[in-house]
Design an enzyme around this catalytic site. Structure first.
Site, PDB file in Angstrom:
ATOM      1  N   ASP A 153      -5.522   8.491  10.820  1.00  0.00           N
ATOM      2  CA  ASP A 153      -4.141   8.089  11.070  1.00  0.00           C
ATOM      3  C   ASP A 153      -3.593   8.589  12.397  1.00  0.00           C
ATOM      4  O   ASP A 153      -3.839   9.712  12.817  1.00  0.00           O
ATOM      5  CB  ASP A 153      -3.248   8.566   9.927  1.00  0.00           C
ATOM      6  CG  ASP A 153      -3.411   7.674   8.707  1.00  0.00           C
ATOM      7  OD1 ASP A 153      -3.214   6.452   8.858  1.00  0.00           O
ATOM      8  OD2 ASP A 153      -3.758   8.184   7.631  1.00  0.00           O
TER       9      ASP A 153
ATOM     10  N   GLU B  10       0.854  -1.185   0.000  1.00  0.00           N
ATOM     11  CA  GLU B  10       0.000   0.000   0.000  1.00  0.00           C
ATOM     12  C   GLU B  10       0.887   1.231   0.000  1.00  0.00           C
ATOM     13  O   GLU B  10       1.766   1.376   0.851  1.00  0.00           O
ATOM     14  CB  GLU B  10      -0.860   0.040   1.259  1.00  0.00           C
ATOM     15  CG  GLU B  10      -2.086  -0.810   1.205  1.00  0.00           C
ATOM     16  CD  GLU B  10      -2.878  -0.641   2.479  1.00  0.00           C
ATOM     17  OE1 GLU B  10      -3.014   0.495   2.963  1.00  0.00           O
ATOM     18  OE2 GLU B  10      -3.330  -1.656   3.006  1.00  0.00           O
TER      19      GLU B  10
ATOM     20  N   TYR C 193     -10.297  -5.241   3.759  1.00  0.00           N
ATOM     21  CA  TYR C 193      -9.388  -4.727   4.785  1.00  0.00           C
ATOM     22  C   TYR C 193     -10.127  -4.799   6.109  1.00  0.00           C
ATOM     23  O   TYR C 193     -11.080  -4.057   6.330  1.00  0.00           O
ATOM     24  CB  TYR C 193      -9.020  -3.281   4.440  1.00  0.00           C
ATOM     25  CG  TYR C 193      -7.865  -2.674   5.202  1.00  0.00           C
ATOM     26  CD1 TYR C 193      -7.735  -2.810   6.576  1.00  0.00           C
ATOM     27  CD2 TYR C 193      -6.899  -1.924   4.524  1.00  0.00           C
ATOM     28  CE1 TYR C 193      -6.678  -2.235   7.255  1.00  0.00           C
ATOM     29  CE2 TYR C 193      -5.836  -1.338   5.201  1.00  0.00           C
ATOM     30  CZ  TYR C 193      -5.735  -1.496   6.567  1.00  0.00           C
ATOM     31  OH  TYR C 193      -4.687  -0.913   7.235  1.00  0.00           O
TER      32      TYR C 193
END
Lengths: 410, 277
Positions: free
Chosen positions: B71, B60, B185
């Site tokens: 994040d 990725e 995912y």
């Protein structure tokens, strides 16, 4: 022929205001936003919820706030009559408390006992800390380190109320970074924590919920104009950062097409990128903090740095409903500079005996200028969204710097 | 992988081939994450080559964004470093193009929808295809908002990898799994990216349940710090995604010779790959 839908008939089920709004968030937050949407719908249908909120707005906040004629500012401008909607008289000194009490009650209904919030000028942080103290909820407020410095009185107030203030050192260390940190906290705490977002921004259903809780401003104003003045005003003006006081003020007026609505953004130092925070005046459609709206961004979509003398307007985005109103042409958006806002602060302090917040001073600057161009039989209402005590030290500091800078002192 | 050397026509088929090969060999996929242009474009390409040599199954490539709310501090800081270095989207596609020409592993871009929307979906997808990317992971694009990008990726033959999290209700998770292409995912924790000491309880059961809902490969990410956790996850999933723990190597190598960085990331991924065998 069916009449076109009312301008007030937004958002739709997906949180769209025309093309704007929506929900662009990590999957981790989806369930909590769905839960909030369900709970808000249930609360709206529950008379007990309204009774409790209305009771608090009356006795805890002091609503309705007055609509006050500003005689000496009107005389100074020499044109249209200027009125102030006195949100600065609300408990905690700004309109923000209308929303934090409403969302605090929603959090309790959802069984969430921990509250997080972001704040720029500190007014939303104070209002959140206040609601949490009243309701017995744990409170953490994220605030850009630069704003912690320039809005120190509000930081103290939040701590007095038992809130934890977490300075945010990332990025530009202002409101946008505080929202980022609050969102990150929420990513990891979402099952036990409610995020009381302070403006009409963020993912659906926040822009709608915050607008609805703030719409008490416009409803009261509309009613007061009819009772006190015998008619609706010719124009209503409010400052726009994220846009909560403006959304709350404008929403009850948007279907009254005869009333001119004007939102005033932070023009900062100049119209150059990085020198202002006027998303609707200079931005382009983009996605920031979970919704599609006008954003100050570069060609790639990276959020631009912004500047405003006022911490509460120092934000590169704006609520999606404002973008909708802008593109419809229903609301005019304009901007005034740091200097013009500071001048308006002086003017209103000296001529009306009211210290307006620096955010509000932007709306006042436009109002004083515009009133001069309108006939005396016209009525102009300014949303006096907050009091300026929090800004006193920063204004004194700016004056000091200006004086040191070579005789440019006002 | 198939014995013929011809490359599959559609990028997403390269991903399918990777997972088929792992299945045939009884091994699990290792999917490292690196930030495009961190610490600079040339070093980033070299890092991607080192990952490929070390046995990464796919990679990725994180597209730096100014306001990444999903994040944690490590990846945020890498985005800040890359943007400060002057990395643009053109630069990111440049890194992808250069690396894709030199490596065996498929590369996917992980990009905020803010950037995709700004560029325009059609143009972003076309640029991704031209850069040799195999697909997109868009962490801030929920199911409800994704129809347009989904259609564009399908017609281009790019994977659009969806994410499920611990807070996703079962019915919704099943729907997300059904609509994910390339792989699914599975986010291990409710929270932002970042290495964590322990795997969350219930993860194994969640992956097993997802397994019963979909045939698409399931990769687990968020919070995987090293080989021990990778081994535990590989027991139930089709592979692991490791981001912050790897990005930290890049951060720590600042100012040191490039070879030291390449050795460090290579050894790290070799360790993960060994744990997934």
């Amino acid at each position: 022929m069916t009449p076109p839908p009312a301008i007030s008939s937004v958002p739709d089920a997906l949180g769209r205001f025309g093309r704007f709004g929506g929900r662009y968030v990590p999957e981790t937050l989806s369930a909590a936003l769905d839960q909030l949407e369900r709970e808000y719908a249930a609360a709206q249908a529950d008379p007990a919820f309204h009774a409790e909120l209305d009771g608090l707005l009356a006795a805890f906040v002091g609503r309705p706030t007055p609509l006050l004629f500003a005689p000496r500012l009107t005389e100074h401008a020499g044109g249209a009559r200027i009125y102030f909607k006195r949100e600065d008289l609300s408990h905690t000194g700004a309109h923000k408390i209308n929303n934090t009490l409403g969302q605090g009650l929603l959090a309790i209904r959802m069984g969430k006992r921990r509250i997080i919030a972001e704040t720029g000028a500190g007014q939303h942080g104070v209002a959140t800390a206040t609601a949490c103290a009243r309701f017995g909820l744990e409170c953490v407020v994220y605030m850009g380190a630069e704003d912690v410095r320039r809005q120190a009185p509000n930081v103290r107030t939040m701590r007095f109320m038992g809130a934890e203030v977490r300075p945010v050192e990332s990025g530009s260390r202002t409101l946008r970074d505080a929202i980022n940190e609050a969102m990150r906290d929420w990513m990891g705490s979402v099952e036990t924590t409610h995020y009381i977002i302070g403006s009409v921004v963020g993912p659906h259903p926040f822009p709608r919920i915050v607008r609805d809780f703030q719409a008490v401003i416009g409803r009261e104003t509309l009613d007061q104009c009819r009772r006190q003045l015998g008619r609706l005003p010719d124009a209503v003006v409010a400052c726009v950062g994220g846009g909560s006081n403006a959304a709350g003020m404008f929403f009850p007026f948007v279907d009254h097409s005869e009333v001119r609505l004007v939102g005033v953004e932070a023009g900062g130092r100049s119209g150059k990128p990085g020198d202002h925070a006027a998303s609707l005046s200079y931005g382009s459609p983009g996605i920031l903090h979970g919704s599609l709206s006008y954003v100050l961004q570069d060609a790639d979509g990276q959020t631009s740095d912004v500047h405003s003398v006022s911490a509460g307007l120092d934000y590169p985005g704006v609520g999606p409903e404002h973008s909708y109103w802008r593109d419809l042409g229903r609301v005019e958006y304009t901007s005034v500079t740091d200097g013009e806002a500071l001048d308006a602060f002086d003017l209103v302090a000296r001529r009306e005996g009211i210290l307006p917040a620096l955010e509000t001073s932007h709306a006042l600057a436009w109002a004083a200028r515009e009133a001069a161009r309108r006939p005396p039989d016209e009525i102009l209402v300014v949303c006096l969204s907050g009091r300026g005590d929090k800004d006193a030290a920063e204004i004194a500091r700016l004056r000091g710097l200006a004086a040191d800078g070579g005789g440019a002192a006002r | 992988m198939s014995s013929t050397a011809t490359a599959p026509a559609r990028p997403i088929e390269r991903l399918a081939a990777v997972f088929a090969a792992h299945r045939a060999a009884g091994t699990k996929a290792v999917a490292p994450f690196v930030t495009a242009g961190d610490p600079d474009a040339a070093t980033c390409v070299a890092v991607l080559e080192a990952l490929d040599r070390a046995g990464a199954s796919l990679c990725e490539l994180g597209v730096p964004y100014s306001d990444p709310i999903a994040d944690g501090p490590v990846i945020q800081a890498s985005y800040t470093r890359a943007l400060a270095e002057g990395v643009t989207l053109e630069g990111v596609f440049g890194v992808a193009r250069e690396a894709a020409a030199r490596v065996r592993m498929p590369i996917l871009a992980m990009a905020s929808y803010s950037l995709i929307f700004r560029r325009g979906i059609a143009r972003f997808v076309a640029d991704s295809l031209a850069a040799g990317l195999a697909g997109l992971v868009v962490p801030d694009l929920p199911l409800e908002e994704s129809d347009e990008l989904d259609a564009a990726c399908r017609s281009a033959g790019l994977a659009l990898v969806r994410l499920v999290t611990p807070t996703t209700p079962p019915e919704r998770a099943a729907e997300i799994a059904r609509r994910s292409t390339g792989f699914l995912y599975c986010v291990s924790v409710a929270g932002v990216t970042g290495a964590r000491a322990d795997l969350p309880p219930g993860l194994v059961d969640r992956v097993r349940w997802l397994r019963s809902q979909t045939d698409v490969p399931i990769l687990v990410g968020f919070g995987i710090a090293g080989p021990e956790q990778a081994r535990a996850v590989a027991g139930v999933a089709d592979g692991v995604i490791v981001g912050s723990a790897l990005v930290r190597h890049v951060a720590e190598a600042a100012g040191r010779p490039r070879d030291e960085l390449l050795d460090a990331v290579g050894r790290f991924v070799e360790g993960l790959a060994a744990a997934c065998r």
